[in-house]
Write a protein that holds these residues in place. Structure first.
Motif, mmCIF file in Angstrom:
data_model
loop_
_atom_site.group_PDB
_atom_site.id
_atom_site.type_symbol
_atom_site.label_atom_id
_atom_site.label_comp_id
_atom_site.label_asym_id
_atom_site.label_seq_id
_atom_site.Cartn_x
_atom_site.Cartn_y
_atom_site.Cartn_z
ATOM 1 N N THR A 43 38.792 26.889 35.877
ATOM 2 C CA THR A 43 38.192 27.720 34.828
ATOM 3 C C THR A 43 37.406 28.865 35.458
ATOM 4 O O THR A 43 36.383 29.290 34.942
ATOM 5 C CB THR A 43 37.266 26.877 33.924
ATOM 6 O OG1 THR A 43 36.309 26.199 34.749
ATOM 7 C CG2 THR A 43 38.047 25.870 33.110
ATOM 8 N N LYS A 53 34.910 25.162 27.837
ATOM 9 C CA LYS A 53 35.333 23.859 28.360
ATOM 10 C C LYS A 53 35.332 22.803 27.257
ATOM 11 O O LYS A 53 36.247 21.984 27.169
ATOM 12 C CB LYS A 53 34.412 23.429 29.507
ATOM 13 C CG LYS A 53 34.665 24.170 30.796
ATOM 14 C CD LYS A 53 33.770 23.632 31.900
ATOM 15 C CE LYS A 53 34.092 24.262 33.243
ATOM 16 N NZ LYS A 53 33.254 23.713 34.322
ATOM 17 N N LEU A 74 40.290 33.245 30.442
ATOM 18 C CA LEU A 74 40.249 31.993 29.697
ATOM 19 C C LEU A 74 39.814 32.240 28.253
ATOM 20 O O LEU A 74 40.394 31.678 27.315
ATOM 21 C CB LEU A 74 39.290 31.020 30.387
ATOM 22 C CG LEU A 74 39.361 29.562 29.978
ATOM 23 C CD1 LEU A 74 40.728 28.973 30.265
ATOM 24 C CD2 LEU A 74 38.286 28.765 30.700
#
Length: 196
Positions: free
Chosen positions: A137, A123, A143
């Protein structure tokens, strides 16, 4: 890690002679190789024709950066250039500046995220690259892979990530990732002198 975009802009304003990649190197590289005349000695020798420079099609760029990333990701906006002789964008990482990265801040965040499984590192990296913090997320592995793909364009690191995680197929290639791909051949000298 401070705000990437602001750091690069501040460095460029303070040192107007510095080009984009020199500003990135100045602010993000922890360790790198200094190559005087990088463009002339390396890029111009290996990529004489921009059409064969490390190019990226718009389809692949959209897949790597996602539609949201194309608009917001600082890497999608600043690390590519369009040649007048080709309709494809190419990586401009080694066309300006004097350094080849060996270890950079973004890589440290990816290592921390992968080793800990903690999404806070991803993040933070994504926030510094232009993404909002309120996006979805929920799929950590997807990711993480996406961030590796975006962070290491034209750096040769993705092969080792795919090998380490034993991907069944090299993404965007359609090539099955067998030992034929992952296990590099022994150098001829090692075979000749039996040092294996």
């Amino acid at each position: 890690m401070g705000n990437f975009s602001n750091m690069i802009d501040a460095a460029a304003n303070s040192y107007p002679s510095l080009k984009l990649m020199e500003c990135v190197a100045h602010n993000e590289y922890i360790f790198g190789i200094y190559v005087y005349g990088l463009k002339e000695k390396c890029s111009d020798n290996y990529f004489i024709d921009y059409s064969v420079q490390a190019t990226i099609s718009q389809t692949r760029k959209n897949a790597v950066f996602t539609p949201q990333g194309i608009d917001f990701d600082i890497r999608a906006k600043r690390f590519f250039a369009l040649s007048s002789s080709s309709s494809r964008e190419y990586s401009a990482k080694y066309m300006t500046g004097t350094q080849i990265p060996l270890l950079k801040i973004g890589e440290m965040y990816l290592i921390a995220a992968e080793a800990s499984g903690d999404i806070k590192y991803l993040k933070e990296l994504r926030r510094q690259r232009g993404y909002s913090s309120d996006e979805d997320t929920s799929n950590f592995e997807q990711l993480l892979t996406g961030e590796y793909q975006r962070e290491f364009i034209a750096e040769g690191q993705l092969f080792y990530y795919y090998k380490r995680l034993n991907f069944n197929e090299i993404p965007f290639s359609g090539i099955a990732a067998t030992d034929k791909i992952y296990v590099l051949p022994l150098p001829d000298d090692e075979i000749e002198f039996g040092n294996y």
